[in-house]
Design a protein around this motif. Structure first.
Motif, PDB file in Angstrom:
ATOM      1  N   GLY A 101      -8.773  -8.458  -3.184  1.00  0.00           N
ATOM      2  CA  GLY A 101      -9.934  -7.942  -2.460  1.00  0.00           C
ATOM      3  C   GLY A 101      -9.753  -7.728  -1.123  1.00  0.00           C
ATOM      4  O   GLY A 101      -8.615  -7.602  -0.627  1.00  0.00           O
ATOM      5  N   ARG A 102     -10.665  -7.391  -0.153  1.00  0.00           N
ATOM      6  CA  ARG A 102     -10.803  -7.413   1.080  1.00  0.00           C
ATOM      7  C   ARG A 102     -11.934  -7.925   1.858  1.00  0.00           C
ATOM      8  O   ARG A 102     -12.618  -7.329   2.612  1.00  0.00           O
ATOM      9  CB  ARG A 102     -10.878  -5.852   1.518  1.00  0.00           C
TER      10      ARG A 102
ATOM     11  N   MET B 165       0.172 -11.804  -4.358  1.00  0.00           N
ATOM     12  CA  MET B 165      -0.149 -10.790  -5.291  1.00  0.00           C
ATOM     13  C   MET B 165       0.343  -9.351  -4.577  1.00  0.00           C
ATOM     14  O   MET B 165       1.085  -8.516  -5.383  1.00  0.00           O
ATOM     15  CB  MET B 165      -1.973 -10.380  -5.252  1.00  0.00           C
ATOM     16  N   CYS B 166       0.243  -9.043  -3.371  1.00  0.00           N
ATOM     17  CA  CYS B 166       0.927  -8.005  -2.811  1.00  0.00           C
ATOM     18  C   CYS B 166       2.358  -8.002  -2.942  1.00  0.00           C
ATOM     19  O   CYS B 166       3.018  -7.027  -3.302  1.00  0.00           O
ATOM     20  CB  CYS B 166       0.676  -7.789  -1.355  1.00  0.00           C
TER      21      CYS B 166
ATOM     22  N   LEU C  98      -4.555   0.878  -6.710  1.00  0.00           N
ATOM     23  CA  LEU C  98      -3.776  -0.028  -7.509  1.00  0.00           C
ATOM     24  C   LEU C  98      -3.709  -1.231  -6.597  1.00  0.00           C
ATOM     25  O   LEU C  98      -4.068  -2.346  -7.246  1.00  0.00           O
ATOM     26  CB  LEU C  98      -2.362   0.513  -7.643  1.00  0.00           C
ATOM     27  N   VAL C  99      -3.417  -1.274  -5.388  1.00  0.00           N
ATOM     28  CA  VAL C  99      -3.498  -2.640  -4.756  1.00  0.00           C
ATOM     29  C   VAL C  99      -4.760  -3.384  -4.762  1.00  0.00           C
ATOM     30  O   VAL C  99      -4.704  -4.524  -5.148  1.00  0.00           O
ATOM     31  CB  VAL C  99      -2.891  -2.404  -3.164  1.00  0.00           C
TER      32      VAL C  99
ATOM     33  N   LEU D 170       0.897  -1.146   0.058  1.00  0.00           N
ATOM     34  CA  LEU D 170       0.090   0.018  -0.157  1.00  0.00           C
ATOM     35  C   LEU D 170       0.820   0.918  -0.125  1.00  0.00           C
ATOM     36  O   LEU D 170       0.568   2.222  -0.813  1.00  0.00           O
ATOM     37  CB  LEU D 170      -0.753   0.092   1.297  1.00  0.00           C
ATOM     38  N   ALA D 171       1.870   1.407   0.957  1.00  0.00           N
ATOM     39  CA  ALA D 171       2.849   2.469   1.034  1.00  0.00           C
ATOM     40  C   ALA D 171       3.444   2.746  -0.517  1.00  0.00           C
ATOM     41  O   ALA D 171       3.454   3.990  -0.815  1.00  0.00           O
ATOM     42  CB  ALA D 171       3.882   2.210   2.199  1.00  0.00           C
ATOM     43  N   LEU D 172       3.869   1.651  -1.122  1.00  0.00           N
ATOM     44  CA  LEU D 172       4.450   1.920  -2.503  1.00  0.00           C
ATOM     45  C   LEU D 172       3.439   2.250  -3.672  1.00  0.00           C
ATOM     46  O   LEU D 172       4.197   2.761  -4.549  1.00  0.00           O
ATOM     47  CB  LEU D 172       5.290   0.679  -2.906  1.00  0.00           C
TER      48      LEU D 172
END
Ligand code: GLN
Length: 423
Positions: free
Chosen positions: A197-198, A227-228, A191-192, A184-186
């Protein structure tokens, strides 16, 4: 019935994260040190040694880099307590902490009692020898089945540990929240989450399943974590990408040692068919960003899973999350508060595999488990726990870890909805 039980600990409710600066006290250093000495005096703490024992009884020791220079200066000081004994260049946040310790206003107010009770929950959980050690990654089968460690760090850096809290173990899935936070930070949220999904999957952590949009369900299971990993500096060699994750974990742990367990990494590479199948399945549905080197992504993922910490270091990671992204032992910001919020939300809903709903119901805390028996538990606004006990239940969670958490929330109002059920 449980109302009255929990209300005894109402001081724990409604605590906020401690951010870098506390602007409420405008007075200069000298004035504040004078006040600190008078406050100590009125508590009968007339010498530096008496003050040090007072701090130690509240869990504040040299294990806290942002206080250690001051504590060393106090140790070496002689005679009655005086403003000049606190060391040179005492940072304001250390001063704030000392003031809170004398005001009895630390995140865990009744520290000795709290530590004593944790000892009771630990001993209770230790009796439990049920569960099996994971052996599908052969190297994990070498772990000591009855090993058990626990460490606590509050958002004020109060620390306490029990059992094998200094035994390093490989994080396995416990690294997933940090892997997600770094992605997320990058890359940013849009995009993430275009690629993962969440939503809890309700299935095993390595199940061959995608959501209706052909994305992995969430970043806390294998497919979502791979994926991350694919989104972390994709143009660089896997070794460098994994090194970035390692450094990120280290700063989250306040600079504690974090090493890659080479034997676990090799063992996982050699038995990777299921994770390769997950990648193939995602590839078939074009789930990865165009041009992704999926072999490299998988390699980054394996290296991240093989990173090792001990319980003490893991408790600092958890406390950093509990503190909105500022590491309580160094005072440095590690993660943006919004990223912490996203990470905790997914730990709460998806962090315990297909036991996540049950865990949210009964324990009500954001947590993440791993197949090595590691468990990171976040008590927002209070602190974090790092736990290791390798025997796992059917879902792959540490048996003793789950039991410990259940005992903890029976006695303390840490369930996120405890407030609505107590007076
Ligand atoms: N490295 C492990 C795997 O990919 C992580 C799984 C876990 O801890 N649940 O299978």
């Amino acid at each position: 019935m449980f109302r009255s039980g929990l209300s005894r600990f109402s001081r724990y409710r409604g605590r906020r994260a401690r951010f870098e600066h506390d602007p409420q006290d405008e007075a200069g250093l000298d004035v504040r040190l004078d006040r600190l000495c008078s406050a100590a005096d009125s508590l009968g703490l007339e010498t530096p040694q008496a003050l040090l024992s007072h701090l130690a009884a509240r869990g504040l020791t040299g294990q806290l880099p942002r206080l250690s220079a001051c504590l060393t200066a106090l140790e070496q000081a002689e005679g009655p307590l005086a403003p000049g004994q606190f060391g040179r260049d005492l940072p304001f946040d250390s001063l704030n902490l000392l003031e809170r310790a004398l005001d009895d206003d630390l995140a865990i107010p009744d520290f000795s009692h709290f530590a004593h009770r944790l000892g009771g929950f630990f001993a209770y959980a230790q009796e439990n020898r049920r569960g099996q050690i994971a052996d599908y990654i052969p190297e994990l089968a070498h772990q000591e089945a009855d090993g058990f460690g626990l460490a606590l760090c509050s958002i004020d850096g109060q620390r306490f540990s029990l059992g094998e809290a200094q035994t390093a173990f490989c994080l396995q899935s416990v690294v997933k929240p940090l892997n997600y936070a770094l992605a997320l930070a990058l890359n940013g949220e849009n995009l993430v989450h275009a690629h993962v999904g969440r939503e809890p999957s309700g299935r095993r952590f390595n199940e061959l399943a995608l959501d209706p949009d052909y994305r992995p369900h969430n970043p806390m299971i294998n497919a979502g974590a791979i994926m991350c990993a694919s989104l972390i500096r994709p143009a660089q060699p896997p070794r460098d990408r994994a090194e970035l994750i390692r450094r990120f974990v280290m700063s989250a742990a306040g600079g504690a040692a974090c090493t890659l367990d080479e034997a676990v990494y090799q063992s996982e590479l050699a038995t990777a068919d299921r994770n390769r199948a997950l990648v193939k399945m995602m590839d078939e549905h074009d789930a990865f960003p165009p041009g992704t080197d999926t072999r490299a992504a998988l390699d980054v993922y394996f290296r991240a899973c093989a990173l090792s910490l001990d319980c003490e270091a893991l408790s600092v990671v958890a406390a950093m999350l509990a503190n909105g992204g500022v590491c309580p032992v160094t005072g440095h910001r590690v993660i943006d508060p919004m990223i912490v919020r996203h990470t905790l939300s997914l730990m709460l809903t998806c962090g315990m595999y297909d036991y996540s709903g049950e865990f949210a119901f009964t324990v009500g805390l954001p947590a993440k488990s791993g197949v090595s028996g590691g468990l990171m538990i976040v008590i927002p606004g209070v602190g974090g726990l790092g736990l290791w006990s390798p025997r796992l239940d059917r879902q792959g969670n540490s048996v003793r870890g789950v039991e410990f958490c259940q005992r903890l929330v029976e006695d303390y109002p840490f369930h996120i909805f405890a407030g609505v059920a107590s007076d």
